[in-house]
Design a protein around this motif. Sequence first.
Motif, PDB file in Angstrom:
ATOM      1  N   UNK A  40       9.821  -1.346 -24.437  1.00  0.00           N
ATOM      2  CA  UNK A  40       9.652  -1.345 -23.053  1.00  0.00           C
ATOM      3  C   UNK A  40      10.401  -0.006 -22.527  1.00  0.00           C
ATOM      4  N   UNK A  41       9.924   0.339 -21.424  1.00  0.00           N
ATOM      5  CA  UNK A  41      10.551   1.300 -20.756  1.00  0.00           C
ATOM      6  C   UNK A  41      12.098   1.137 -20.387  1.00  0.00           C
ATOM      7  N   UNK A  42      12.490  -0.160 -19.993  1.00  0.00           N
ATOM      8  CA  UNK A  42      13.956  -0.494 -19.711  1.00  0.00           C
ATOM      9  C   UNK A  42      14.794  -0.248 -21.013  1.00  0.00           C
ATOM     10  N   UNK A  43      14.311  -0.705 -22.121  1.00  0.00           N
ATOM     11  CA  UNK A  43      15.210  -0.576 -23.489  1.00  0.00           C
ATOM     12  C   UNK A  43      15.303   0.902 -23.851  1.00  0.00           C
ATOM     13  N   UNK A  44      14.186   1.441 -23.691  1.00  0.00           N
ATOM     14  CA  UNK A  44      14.257   2.956 -24.038  1.00  0.00           C
ATOM     15  C   UNK A  44      15.240   3.688 -23.077  1.00  0.00           C
ATOM     16  N   UNK A  45      15.183   3.304 -21.900  1.00  0.00           N
ATOM     17  CA  UNK A  45      16.519   3.895 -20.876  1.00  0.00           C
ATOM     18  C   UNK A  45      17.668   3.435 -21.194  1.00  0.00           C
ATOM     19  N   UNK A  46      18.044   2.158 -21.723  1.00  0.00           N
ATOM     20  CA  UNK A  46      19.182   2.012 -21.911  1.00  0.00           C
ATOM     21  C   UNK A  46      19.625   2.494 -23.345  1.00  0.00           C
ATOM     22  N   UNK A  47      18.936   2.833 -24.204  1.00  0.00           N
ATOM     23  CA  UNK A  47      19.056   3.587 -25.480  1.00  0.00           C
ATOM     24  C   UNK A  47      19.539   4.834 -25.164  1.00  0.00           C
ATOM     25  N   UNK A  48      18.816   5.487 -24.170  1.00  0.00           N
ATOM     26  CA  UNK A  48      19.005   6.987 -23.971  1.00  0.00           C
ATOM     27  C   UNK A  48      20.352   7.055 -22.913  1.00  0.00           C
ATOM     28  N   UNK A  71      25.980   5.389 -16.166  1.00  0.00           N
ATOM     29  CA  UNK A  71      26.196   4.988 -17.630  1.00  0.00           C
ATOM     30  C   UNK A  71      25.813   3.573 -17.763  1.00  0.00           C
ATOM     31  N   UNK A  72      25.710   3.090 -19.097  1.00  0.00           N
ATOM     32  CA  UNK A  72      25.392   1.819 -19.248  1.00  0.00           C
ATOM     33  C   UNK A  72      26.339   0.808 -18.548  1.00  0.00           C
ATOM     34  N   UNK A  73      27.456   1.007 -18.795  1.00  0.00           N
ATOM     35  CA  UNK A  73      28.481   0.182 -18.238  1.00  0.00           C
ATOM     36  C   UNK A  73      28.676   0.201 -16.660  1.00  0.00           C
ATOM     37  N   UNK A  74      28.370   1.191 -15.923  1.00  0.00           N
ATOM     38  CA  UNK A  74      28.329   1.458 -14.549  1.00  0.00           C
ATOM     39  C   UNK A  74      27.312   0.807 -14.119  1.00  0.00           C
ATOM     40  N   UNK A  75      25.914   0.965 -14.460  1.00  0.00           N
ATOM     41  CA  UNK A  75      24.833   0.368 -13.745  1.00  0.00           C
ATOM     42  C   UNK A  75      24.402  -0.929 -14.283  1.00  0.00           C
ATOM     43  N   UNK A  76      24.837  -1.409 -15.688  1.00  0.00           N
ATOM     44  CA  UNK A  76      24.606  -2.745 -16.000  1.00  0.00           C
ATOM     45  C   UNK A  76      23.225  -2.920 -16.190  1.00  0.00           C
ATOM     46  N   UNK A  77      22.172  -1.981 -16.650  1.00  0.00           N
ATOM     47  CA  UNK A  77      20.930  -2.308 -16.674  1.00  0.00           C
ATOM     48  C   UNK A  77      20.595  -3.439 -17.612  1.00  0.00           C
ATOM     49  N   UNK A  78      19.686  -4.112 -17.311  1.00  0.00           N
ATOM     50  CA  UNK A  78      19.089  -5.114 -18.352  1.00  0.00           C
ATOM     51  C   UNK A  78      17.646  -4.687 -18.974  1.00  0.00           C
ATOM     52  N   UNK A  79      17.607  -4.489 -20.206  1.00  0.00           N
ATOM     53  CA  UNK A  79      16.441  -3.955 -20.654  1.00  0.00           C
ATOM     54  C   UNK A  79      15.607  -5.052 -21.107  1.00  0.00           C
ATOM     55  N   UNK A  80      14.374  -5.258 -20.970  1.00  0.00           N
ATOM     56  CA  UNK A  80      13.547  -6.225 -21.142  1.00  0.00           C
ATOM     57  C   UNK A  80      12.165  -5.931 -21.646  1.00  0.00           C
ATOM     58  N   UNK A  81      11.413  -6.723 -22.192  1.00  0.00           N
ATOM     59  CA  UNK A  81       9.901  -6.266 -22.723  1.00  0.00           C
ATOM     60  C   UNK A  81       9.508  -6.984 -21.525  1.00  0.00           C
ATOM     61  N   UNK A  82       8.121  -6.456 -21.103  1.00  0.00           N
ATOM     62  CA  UNK A  82       7.272  -7.018 -20.154  1.00  0.00           C
ATOM     63  C   UNK A  82       6.761  -8.408 -20.532  1.00  0.00           C
ATOM     64  N   UNK A  83       6.974  -9.228 -19.578  1.00  0.00           N
ATOM     65  CA  UNK A  83       6.652 -10.583 -19.870  1.00  0.00           C
ATOM     66  C   UNK A  83       7.348 -11.395 -20.990  1.00  0.00           C
ATOM     67  N   UNK A  84       8.586 -10.764 -21.393  1.00  0.00           N
ATOM     68  CA  UNK A  84       9.166 -11.406 -22.698  1.00  0.00           C
ATOM     69  C   UNK A  84      10.739 -11.248 -22.304  1.00  0.00           C
TER      70      UNK A  84
END
Length: 101
Positions: A40-48, A71-84
């Motif tokens: 997913x784009x979200x998980x890709x962004x979290x890795x980057x 950064x990951x810690x500052x923005x606290x993104x959640x990575x997910x696969x679409x529909x999953x």
Amino acid sequence: HIWHLSDLDGDGRLDLGEFVVAMHLVARRRENYPLPERLSPELRAAAEAANVRQGVGPTPAGAALVPGGSSVAASAPTAAFPGGGEWELDAETMLQYREIF
């Protein structure tokens, strides 16, 4: 398949962010979730974002970072696969992987 999904830049090696993605996929697979066809784009962004925080260069071709370059810690993104939602990778989990690996 996990390696193919995780090796974002296709260089045959895993940097920190790619390794975190691989370990996340392994952990979810061990919990009997099927692997996704695409990352997913979200998980890709979290890795980057993990790479940027560690001073590792971003993946080639102008790959997008977390909005604002935070950064990951500052923005606290959640990575997910679409529909999953079962594939979610929150900031706390990402930080735990960083500490372990």
